[in-house]
Design a protein around this motif. Structure first.
Motif, PDB file in Angstrom:
ATOM      1  N   LEU A  95      -3.310   3.718  -8.683  1.00 51.85           N
ATOM      2  CA  LEU A  95      -3.794   4.900  -7.970  1.00 51.85           C
ATOM      3  C   LEU A  95      -2.916   6.114  -8.242  1.00 51.85           C
ATOM      4  O   LEU A  95      -3.422   7.222  -8.461  1.00 51.85           O
ATOM      5  CB  LEU A  95      -3.836   4.638  -6.463  1.00 51.85           C
ATOM      6  N   ALA A  96      -1.610   5.911  -8.230  1.00 51.34           N
ATOM      7  CA  ALA A  96      -0.689   7.012  -8.486  1.00 51.34           C
ATOM      8  C   ALA A  96      -0.907   7.593  -9.887  1.00 51.34           C
ATOM      9  O   ALA A  96      -0.920   8.819 -10.072  1.00 51.34           O
ATOM     10  CB  ALA A  96       0.754   6.548  -8.318  1.00 51.34           C
ATOM     11  N   LEU A  97      -1.103   6.715 -10.867  1.00 52.22           N
ATOM     12  CA  LEU A  97      -1.306   7.186 -12.243  1.00 52.22           C
ATOM     13  C   LEU A  97      -2.675   7.830 -12.418  1.00 52.22           C
ATOM     14  O   LEU A  97      -2.816   8.843 -13.106  1.00 52.22           O
ATOM     15  CB  LEU A  97      -1.150   6.020 -13.221  1.00 52.22           C
ATOM     16  N   GLN A  98      -3.686   7.258 -11.790  1.00 53.63           N
ATOM     17  CA  GLN A  98      -5.050   7.773 -11.914  1.00 53.63           C
ATOM     18  C   GLN A  98      -5.204   9.114 -11.199  1.00 53.63           C
ATOM     19  O   GLN A  98      -5.741  10.079 -11.767  1.00 53.63           O
ATOM     20  CB  GLN A  98      -6.031   6.762 -11.327  1.00 53.63           C
ATOM     21  N   ASN A  99      -4.709   9.193  -9.965  1.00 52.55           N
ATOM     22  CA  ASN A  99      -4.961  10.376  -9.139  1.00 52.55           C
ATOM     23  C   ASN A  99      -3.936  11.485  -9.315  1.00 52.55           C
ATOM     24  O   ASN A  99      -4.277  12.666  -9.270  1.00 52.55           O
ATOM     25  CB  ASN A  99      -5.034   9.982  -7.662  1.00 52.55           C
ATOM     26  N   ASP A 100      -2.674  11.106  -9.523  1.00 56.29           N
ATOM     27  CA  ASP A 100      -1.624  12.124  -9.606  1.00 56.29           C
ATOM     28  C   ASP A 100      -1.370  12.597 -11.031  1.00 56.29           C
ATOM     29  O   ASP A 100      -0.966  13.739 -11.241  1.00 56.29           O
ATOM     30  CB  ASP A 100      -0.309  11.594  -9.016  1.00 56.29           C
ATOM     31  N   ARG A 101      -1.618  11.708 -12.013  1.00 54.23           N
ATOM     32  CA  ARG A 101      -1.307  12.073 -13.404  1.00 54.23           C
ATOM     33  C   ARG A 101      -2.536  12.077 -14.302  1.00 54.23           C
ATOM     34  O   ARG A 101      -2.428  12.342 -15.490  1.00 54.23           O
ATOM     35  CB  ARG A 101      -0.237  11.112 -13.953  1.00 54.23           C
ATOM     36  N   ASN A 102      -3.681  11.745 -13.733  1.00 58.10           N
ATOM     37  CA  ASN A 102      -4.948  11.765 -14.479  1.00 58.10           C
ATOM     38  C   ASN A 102      -4.908  10.917 -15.745  1.00 58.10           C
ATOM     39  O   ASN A 102      -5.501  11.280 -16.777  1.00 58.10           O
ATOM     40  CB  ASN A 102      -5.339  13.211 -14.844  1.00 58.10           C
ATOM     41  N   LEU A 103      -4.233   9.783 -15.688  1.00 58.89           N
ATOM     42  CA  LEU A 103      -4.171   8.881 -16.834  1.00 58.89           C
ATOM     43  C   LEU A 103      -5.352   7.913 -16.800  1.00 58.89           C
ATOM     44  O   LEU A 103      -5.914   7.628 -15.749  1.00 58.89           O
ATOM     45  CB  LEU A 103      -2.859   8.103 -16.838  1.00 58.89           C
ATOM     46  N   ASP A 104      -5.703   7.416 -17.978  1.00 61.24           N
ATOM     47  CA  ASP A 104      -6.778   6.427 -18.125  1.00 61.24           C
ATOM     48  C   ASP A 104      -6.190   5.051 -17.830  1.00 61.24           C
ATOM     49  O   ASP A 104      -5.470   4.487 -18.651  1.00 61.24           O
ATOM     50  CB  ASP A 104      -7.329   6.509 -19.557  1.00 61.24           C
ATOM     51  N   VAL A 105      -6.488   4.515 -16.644  1.00 55.49           N
ATOM     52  CA  VAL A 105      -5.864   3.276 -16.182  1.00 55.49           C
ATOM     53  C   VAL A 105      -6.889   2.144 -16.095  1.00 55.49           C
ATOM     54  O   VAL A 105      -7.969   2.316 -15.548  1.00 55.49           O
ATOM     55  CB  VAL A 105      -5.230   3.467 -14.788  1.00 55.49           C
ATOM     56  N   PHE A 123       0.815  -1.211   0.000  1.00 52.31           N
ATOM     57  CA  PHE A 123       0.000   0.000   0.000  1.00 52.31           C
ATOM     58  C   PHE A 123       0.855   1.270   0.000  1.00 52.31           C
ATOM     59  O   PHE A 123       0.388   2.338   0.367  1.00 52.31           O
ATOM     60  CB  PHE A 123      -0.930   0.001   1.219  1.00 52.31           C
ATOM     61  N   ARG A 124       2.093   1.152  -0.447  1.00 51.41           N
ATOM     62  CA  ARG A 124       3.006   2.287  -0.390  1.00 51.41           C
ATOM     63  C   ARG A 124       2.592   3.400  -1.354  1.00 51.41           C
ATOM     64  O   ARG A 124       2.002   3.151  -2.407  1.00 51.41           O
ATOM     65  CB  ARG A 124       4.436   1.845  -0.662  1.00 51.41           C
ATOM     66  N   THR A 125       2.935   4.617  -0.979  1.00 55.39           N
ATOM     67  CA  THR A 125       2.683   5.771  -1.837  1.00 55.39           C
ATOM     68  C   THR A 125       3.806   5.889  -2.863  1.00 55.39           C
ATOM     69  O   THR A 125       4.839   5.203  -2.764  1.00 55.39           O
ATOM     70  CB  THR A 125       2.645   7.062  -1.012  1.00 55.39           C
ATOM     71  N   TYR A 126       3.628   6.776  -3.820  1.00 57.80           N
ATOM     72  CA  TYR A 126       4.655   6.993  -4.849  1.00 57.80           C
ATOM     73  C   TYR A 126       6.002   7.302  -4.212  1.00 57.80           C
ATOM     74  O   TYR A 126       7.041   6.766  -4.622  1.00 57.80           O
ATOM     75  CB  TYR A 126       4.231   8.125  -5.780  1.00 57.80           C
ATOM     76  N   ASN A 127       6.015   8.160  -3.208  1.00 54.32           N
ATOM     77  CA  ASN A 127       7.276   8.564  -2.572  1.00 54.32           C
ATOM     78  C   ASN A 127       7.950   7.415  -1.838  1.00 54.32           C
ATOM     79  O   ASN A 127       9.153   7.474  -1.564  1.00 54.32           O
ATOM     80  CB  ASN A 127       7.040   9.726  -1.606  1.00 54.32           C
ATOM     81  N   GLU A 128       7.195   6.390  -1.490  1.00 57.49           N
ATOM     82  CA  GLU A 128       7.754   5.236  -0.778  1.00 57.49           C
ATOM     83  C   GLU A 128       8.209   4.136  -1.727  1.00 57.49           C
ATOM     84  O   GLU A 128       8.800   3.141  -1.287  1.00 57.49           O
ATOM     85  CB  GLU A 128       6.700   4.663   0.183  1.00 57.49           C
ATOM     86  N   MET A 129       7.943   4.286  -2.998  1.00 58.27           N
ATOM     87  CA  MET A 129       8.279   3.232  -3.964  1.00 58.27           C
ATOM     88  C   MET A 129       9.759   3.250  -4.325  1.00 58.27           C
ATOM     89  O   MET A 129      10.397   4.304  -4.299  1.00 58.27           O
ATOM     90  CB  MET A 129       7.445   3.412  -5.239  1.00 58.27           C
ATOM     91  N   PRO A 130      10.314   2.089  -4.702  1.00 60.64           N
ATOM     92  CA  PRO A 130      11.696   2.049  -5.203  1.00 60.64           C
ATOM     93  C   PRO A 130      11.830   2.882  -6.473  1.00 60.64           C
ATOM     94  O   PRO A 130      10.852   3.127  -7.195  1.00 60.64           O
ATOM     95  CB  PRO A 130      11.930   0.563  -5.504  1.00 60.64           C
ATOM     96  N   GLU A 131      13.057   3.287  -6.757  1.00 57.89           N
ATOM     97  CA  GLU A 131      13.316   4.152  -7.911  1.00 57.89           C
ATOM     98  C   GLU A 131      12.848   3.520  -9.222  1.00 57.89           C
ATOM     99  O   GLU A 131      12.347   4.213 -10.114  1.00 57.89           O
ATOM    100  CB  GLU A 131      14.813   4.476  -7.986  1.00 57.89           C
ATOM    101  N   LEU A 132      13.001   2.193  -9.359  1.00 56.53           N
ATOM    102  CA  LEU A 132      12.582   1.521 -10.595  1.00 56.53           C
ATOM    103  C   LEU A 132      11.091   1.712 -10.838  1.00 56.53           C
ATOM    104  O   LEU A 132      10.661   1.968 -11.970  1.00 56.53           O
ATOM    105  CB  LEU A 132      12.886   0.018 -10.524  1.00 56.53           C
ATOM    106  N   GLU A 133      10.281   1.572  -9.782  1.00 49.10           N
ATOM    107  CA  GLU A 133       8.838   1.732  -9.929  1.00 49.10           C
ATOM    108  C   GLU A 133       8.480   3.190 -10.211  1.00 49.10           C
ATOM    109  O   GLU A 133       7.614   3.472 -11.039  1.00 49.10           O
ATOM    110  CB  GLU A 133       8.126   1.233  -8.674  1.00 49.10           C
ATOM    111  N   GLN A 134       9.140   4.103  -9.531  1.00 48.90           N
ATOM    112  CA  GLN A 134       8.891   5.526  -9.785  1.00 48.90           C
ATOM    113  C   GLN A 134       9.204   5.871 -11.246  1.00 48.90           C
ATOM    114  O   GLN A 134       8.444   6.591 -11.897  1.00 48.90           O
ATOM    115  CB  GLN A 134       9.735   6.385  -8.855  1.00 48.90           C
TER     116      GLN A 134
END
Length: 235
Positions: A72-82, A39-50
């Motif tokens: 969630l990060a792509l949908q909410n932070d970048r408004n992408l169609d996921v 359930f980690r947030t974007y800031n908690e993810m490893p560099e590869l995932e970021q």
């Protein structure tokens, strides 16, 4: 399968007394993993995932979405169609509760090729779902068929050669049969044990060779600190 991984995810999401998952492979001993890690947030993810999330564009398919943190990060932070998919019904329920708008229970091999994507994500050892080296071509062909023109597959894995002993000449003691990245995986949760299943770790050169053999270009994007890497596949 008992869907223990999904049960742990749903328990955590609904505050139903979640416990650590215990994972064990054919070449490693039992290891505890807190469900909160999924359930980690974007800031908690490893560099590869970021890096993968930074590169995602257009319509995105998140394969094996788990608890849905990448979606969630792509949908909410970048408004992408996921579109998020997982074979776990419990994980999908948790994703719905977390607010992922388009998530469903599905196996990648069963998706209709009429629905194509600009970015396909396979993260947290994305090659794992291939199961074995022999099955890799089938999955790569399916992924290729789901790509829009100019689309990309962003996938990560690790080279497990470091798990094997070396002799004094520097040669590794790898199994004579099969490929050394082919493991069997077992999950335990709340006293239950999941049926053992195959899980594949691919070194980059082997992934690259498989990609080329299946009409895909393969590019190394980033290497992690512990034999892991992120790659981009494209037509």
């Amino acid at each position: 399968m008992k869907d223990l991984f999904g049960k742990a995810i749903l328990d955590y999401q609904t505050n139903n007394s979640p416990e650590d998952l215990v994972t064990e492979t054919s070449i490693s001993e039992a290891d505890e993993m807190p469900v909160s890690y999924l359930f980690r947030t974007y800031n908690e993810m490893p560099e590869l995932e970021q890096k993968a999330l930074q590169l995602a564009k257009g319509s995105v398919l998140d394969v094996g979405c788990g608890a849905g943190s990448h979606s969630l990060a792509l949908q909410n932070d970048r408004n992408l169609d996921v579109t998020a998919i997982d074979i776990s019904e419990n994980a999908v329920k948790a994703c719905q509760l977390r607010g992922i708008e388009n998530v469903k229970v599905a196996n990648i091999l069963d998706l209709d090729v009429k629905n194509k994507f600009d970015t396909i994500l396979l993260l947290m050892n994305g090659t794992g779902i291939f199961g074995t080296l022999n099955e890799t071509a089938k999955y790569l062909q399916k992924l290729k068929s789901l790509l829009n023109k100019g689309g990309q597959i962003l996938i990560d894995s690790s080279d497990l050669i470091y798990m094997y002993d070396q002799d004094e000449d520097g040669a590794y003691s790898i199994p004579a049969e099969g490929y050394y990245g082919e493991l069997t995986f077992t999950v335990q949760y709340k006293g239950e044990t999941e049926d053992t299943f195959p899980w594949l770790y691919l070194d980059y050169n082997t992934l690259q060779n498989a990609a080329i053999a299946n009409g895909l270009k393969c590019e190394l994007l980033l290497e992690g600190e512990h034999f892991d890497y992120l790659a981009k596949l494209s037509i």
